[in-house]
Motif scaffolding. Structure first.
Motif, PDB file in Angstrom:
ATOM      1  N   LEU A 147      -9.183   5.416   5.272  1.00  0.00           N
ATOM      2  CA  LEU A 147      -8.373   5.373   4.045  1.00  0.00           C
ATOM      3  C   LEU A 147      -8.862   4.196   3.218  1.00  0.00           C
TER       4      LEU A 147
ATOM      5  N   TYR B  86     -12.826   9.386   9.842  1.00  0.00           N
ATOM      6  CA  TYR B  86     -12.321   9.258   8.475  1.00  0.00           C
ATOM      7  C   TYR B  86     -11.788   7.844   8.267  1.00  0.00           C
TER       8      TYR B  86
ATOM      9  N   TRP C 281       1.987   4.373   8.939  1.00  0.00           N
ATOM     10  CA  TRP C 281       1.421   3.169   9.559  1.00  0.00           C
ATOM     11  C   TRP C 281       2.121   2.880  10.865  1.00  0.00           C
TER      12      TRP C 281
ATOM     13  N   THR D  48       1.082   8.994   5.839  1.00  0.00           N
ATOM     14  CA  THR D  48       0.330   7.812   6.194  1.00  0.00           C
ATOM     15  C   THR D  48       0.774   7.275   7.535  1.00  0.00           C
TER      16      THR D  48
ATOM     17  N   TYR E 276     -13.371  14.754   3.874  1.00  0.00           N
ATOM     18  CA  TYR E 276     -13.058  14.470   5.282  1.00  0.00           C
ATOM     19  C   TYR E 276     -12.044  15.460   5.843  1.00  0.00           C
TER      20      TYR E 276
ATOM     21  N   LEU F 153       5.658   3.436   2.891  1.00  0.00           N
ATOM     22  CA  LEU F 153       4.567   3.882   3.741  1.00  0.00           C
ATOM     23  C   LEU F 153       5.019   4.633   4.983  1.00  0.00           C
ATOM     24  N   ILE F 154       6.203   4.292   5.436  1.00  0.00           N
ATOM     25  CA  ILE F 154       6.652   4.873   6.697  1.00  0.00           C
ATOM     26  C   ILE F 154       7.236   6.246   6.401  1.00  0.00           C
ATOM     27  N   CYS F 155       6.369   7.233   6.327  1.00  0.00           N
ATOM     28  CA  CYS F 155       6.842   8.523   5.853  1.00  0.00           C
ATOM     29  C   CYS F 155       6.353   9.661   6.721  1.00  0.00           C
TER      30      CYS F 155
ATOM     31  N   ALA G 226       0.857  -1.182   0.000  1.00  0.00           N
ATOM     32  CA  ALA G 226       0.000   0.000   0.000  1.00  0.00           C
ATOM     33  C   ALA G 226       0.886   1.222   0.000  1.00  0.00           C
ATOM     34  N   SER G 227       0.454   2.240  -0.749  1.00  0.00           N
ATOM     35  CA  SER G 227       1.266   3.451  -0.833  1.00  0.00           C
ATOM     36  C   SER G 227       0.352   4.643  -1.042  1.00  0.00           C
ATOM     37  N   HIS G 228       0.970   5.777  -1.305  1.00  0.00           N
ATOM     38  CA  HIS G 228       0.182   6.982  -1.534  1.00  0.00           C
ATOM     39  C   HIS G 228       0.629   7.624  -2.829  1.00  0.00           C
TER      40      HIS G 228
ATOM     41  N   PHE H  84      -9.002   1.048   5.572  1.00  0.00           N
ATOM     42  CA  PHE H  84      -8.265   1.214   6.827  1.00  0.00           C
ATOM     43  C   PHE H  84      -9.076   2.121   7.747  1.00  0.00           C
TER      44      PHE H  84
ATOM     45  N   PRO I  13      -8.803   4.053  11.105  1.00  0.00           N
ATOM     46  CA  PRO I  13      -7.711   4.430  12.005  1.00  0.00           C
ATOM     47  C   PRO I  13      -7.939   4.042  13.458  1.00  0.00           C
TER      48      PRO I  13
ATOM     49  N   ILE J  66      -7.799   9.187   1.593  1.00  0.00           N
ATOM     50  CA  ILE J  66      -8.996   9.550   2.349  1.00  0.00           C
ATOM     51  C   ILE J  66      -9.997  10.145   1.363  1.00  0.00           C
TER      52      ILE J  66
ATOM     53  N   GLU K 285       5.543  -0.755   1.548  1.00  0.00           N
ATOM     54  CA  GLU K 285       6.433  -0.139   0.576  1.00  0.00           C
ATOM     55  C   GLU K 285       6.173   1.361   0.539  1.00  0.00           C
TER      56      GLU K 285
ATOM     57  N   ARG L 258      -1.867  11.476   9.681  1.00  0.00           N
ATOM     58  CA  ARG L 258      -1.724  10.480   8.619  1.00  0.00           C
ATOM     59  C   ARG L 258      -2.915  10.544   7.653  1.00  0.00           C
ATOM     60  N   GLY L 259      -2.559  10.514   6.389  1.00  0.00           N
ATOM     61  CA  GLY L 259      -3.582  10.501   5.357  1.00  0.00           C
ATOM     62  C   GLY L 259      -4.121  11.857   4.989  1.00  0.00           C
ATOM     63  N   PHE L 260      -3.840  12.857   5.794  1.00  0.00           N
ATOM     64  CA  PHE L 260      -4.353  14.191   5.500  1.00  0.00           C
ATOM     65  C   PHE L 260      -3.296  15.025   4.805  1.00  0.00           C
TER      66      PHE L 260
END
Lengths: 434, 40
Positions: free
Chosen positions: A138, A136, A54, A52, A163, B23-25, A41-43, A111, A113, A159, B21, B32-34
């Motif tokens: 993901l 919210y 995690w 993100t 949101y 993701l840890i950023c 999973a990525s963005h 996901f 949260p 997201i 991959e 997170r996610g926003f």
């Protein structure tokens, strides 16, 4: 032979139920190989600002189109890598998805949260979580093909539009202890996932409702996260927040003027310990003006007389009845203090659906909200009227009025008297501290 | 991309370890996610 036939038929049923388009019915060999899910999973590159992050314990629920509820895949993050387990409802059951080489379809990843420990059950053909989280989430979809005994791909987790999130630092935060209400945001979350992977969001809350606070804790940072979906109908120039203890015993309010909330905003509000949060309620007062005045003049009740929340209008009184209450009704000068732009900023907005005037001191944390209301017998709100204790030059009662834009003759906060007609008026009472 | 496969010693487990991959950023997982951080 009969036994063999039975097994054959059972396998055929399983295969047909998962609906893969390229199945080879009856080929038992495809059921022997365990399927490897090599998913990541990525963005998106386009939004590098997306964070993100995690954390250990995070879980992503994956739903396969044509795999009937409640069978799903649960990906769990341990701090460095994801592991995954196939689930049949609440039971881990490796292989239960029944995928085999040649199957194609679409996956939906979700996901939550605050819902990594949630479980899933079937409701008709849909998936429902054991708890509804008004928060919210993901999500992403991805096409897959089972090839060489594996499923590969990368989810682009985002997201959904609309949101927003609020964070309030609070060292003693406790799940569900506090809620946050602001009319610009509607508490929303995942209600269910349809068989085709469509996410159905909750629709049982409105902008009048509060968002539940979920505890977020990492290192020394601890507090509440509140989230929801923007209320597209909210068009005011300010945002009024009501942070309430879930049992209704405590409430603190905060007013922001001139700032905008847009989709995907993550907004840090003042910490719970900040004096920017004003304790409101029956008998609670706030100091509002920075003007040099006689002692006590600047301290106001946060609610109308007899009310327990700033947005409550309370009883409307005639001047005689208001006077007979024997409570300290503000003078024209005192209302003038909070009226003058030199000392305060003003914004017309709604609080829990109630229209009115928000007033914020320029140099102190103090805020006030004066709800507006229709005149007795009417349904349209023209203004909110409050008795003052000062008589006009010709000895008639006066009132303080708050108007929605554009106001009366361009004024949204006025102190007036209309002479002999004042005897027919019914206004609210807001007290000042004696 | 590393492909970690588990569960093969047990027939029909069909489970594996998924690898994260890129993701840890997050510098601050609160967000997170926003996309946009604001402080009011």
């Amino acid at each position: 032979m009969k036994k063999y036939l039975f097994v054959f038929m059972a396998v055929a049923v399983v295969l047909s139920s998962c609906g893969g388009e390229n199945l080879l019915p009856g080929d038992r060999s495809v059921r022997q190989a365990p399927i490897t899910f090599n998913l990541t999973a990525s963005h998106p590159e386009a939004t590098k600002a997306v964070k993100t992050g995690w954390e250990a314990g995070d879980a992503i629920f994956v739903f396969f189109k044509n795999v009937a509820a409640p069978k799903h895949l649960k990906m769990t993050f341990d701090g460095s890598k994801w592991t995954n387990v196939e689930y049949d409802g609440t039971t881990a059951k490796p292989g239960c998805l029944g995928l085999s080489n040649g199957n194609t379809g679409t996956m939906r990843a979700v996901f939550l949260p605050f819902g990594s420990d949630a479980t899933l059950s079937a409701s008709g053909s849909s998936f429902v979580f054991s708890t509804t989280y008004y928060a919210y989430y993901l999500t992403a979809t991805l096409d897959y093909t089972v090839k060489n005994d594996s499923v590969s791909g990368a989810f682009l987790m985002t997201i959904p539009e609309g949101y927003v999130q609020f964070f309030v630092e609070d060292a003693s935060a406790d799940d569900g202890a506090y809620t946050l209400g602001t009319d610009a945001v509607i508490p929303t979350g995942v209600a269910s996932i349809a068989a085709d992977g469509t996410i159905v969001e909750t629709s049982d809350k409105t902008f009048v409702d509060d968002m539940p606070g979920y505890v977020y804790s990492k290192g020394s940072e601890k507090g509440y996260l509140f989230s929801g979906k923007l209320n597209d109908d909210y068009k005011f120039g300010g945002h009024y927040f009501a942070k309430s203890k879930a049992d209704g015993t405590v409430r603190h309010d905060y007013l922001v003027i001139g700032n905008e909330i847009t989709s995907h905003d993550a907004i840090k509000l003042p910490a719970s310990s900040s004096d920017k949060w004003i304790a409101v309620g029956n008998g609670k007062t706030v100091k509002l003006t920075a003007r040099t005045l006689p002692a006590g003049l600047g301290t106001w009740q946060t609610c109308n007389y007899g009310c327990s929340a700033p947005e409550e209008v309370g009883t409307l009184y005639s001047y005689e009845d208001a006077y007979a209450l024997g409570v300290p009704i503000p003078t024209n000068d005192q209302f003038s203090d909070i009226r003058f732009h030199a000392y305060t900023d003003h914004v017309w907005l709604t609080v829990h659906g109630q229209p009115g005037m928000g007033i914020k001191a320029k140099t102190e944390p103090g805020i006030l909200f004066f709800p507006a209301f229709p005149a007795p017998g009417l349904t349209t709100i023209e203004y909110g009227g409050y008795w003052t204790s000062t008589l006009s030059d010709d000895n008639y009662p006066c009132c303080f009025r708050v108007y929605p834009p554009p106001g009366q003759f361009g004024q949204q906060l006025v102190i007036i008297s209309d002479g002999e007609f004042m005897q027919y008026r019914r206004y609210a009472v807001r007290c000042i501290q004696e | 991309m590393e492909n970690i496969r588990l569960g093969y010693e047990t027939p029909r487990t069909g489970t594996v370890t998924l690898r994260s991959e890129g993701l840890i950023c997050s510098s601050d997982p609160v967000f997170r996610g926003f996309e946009k951080e604001k402080e009011w």
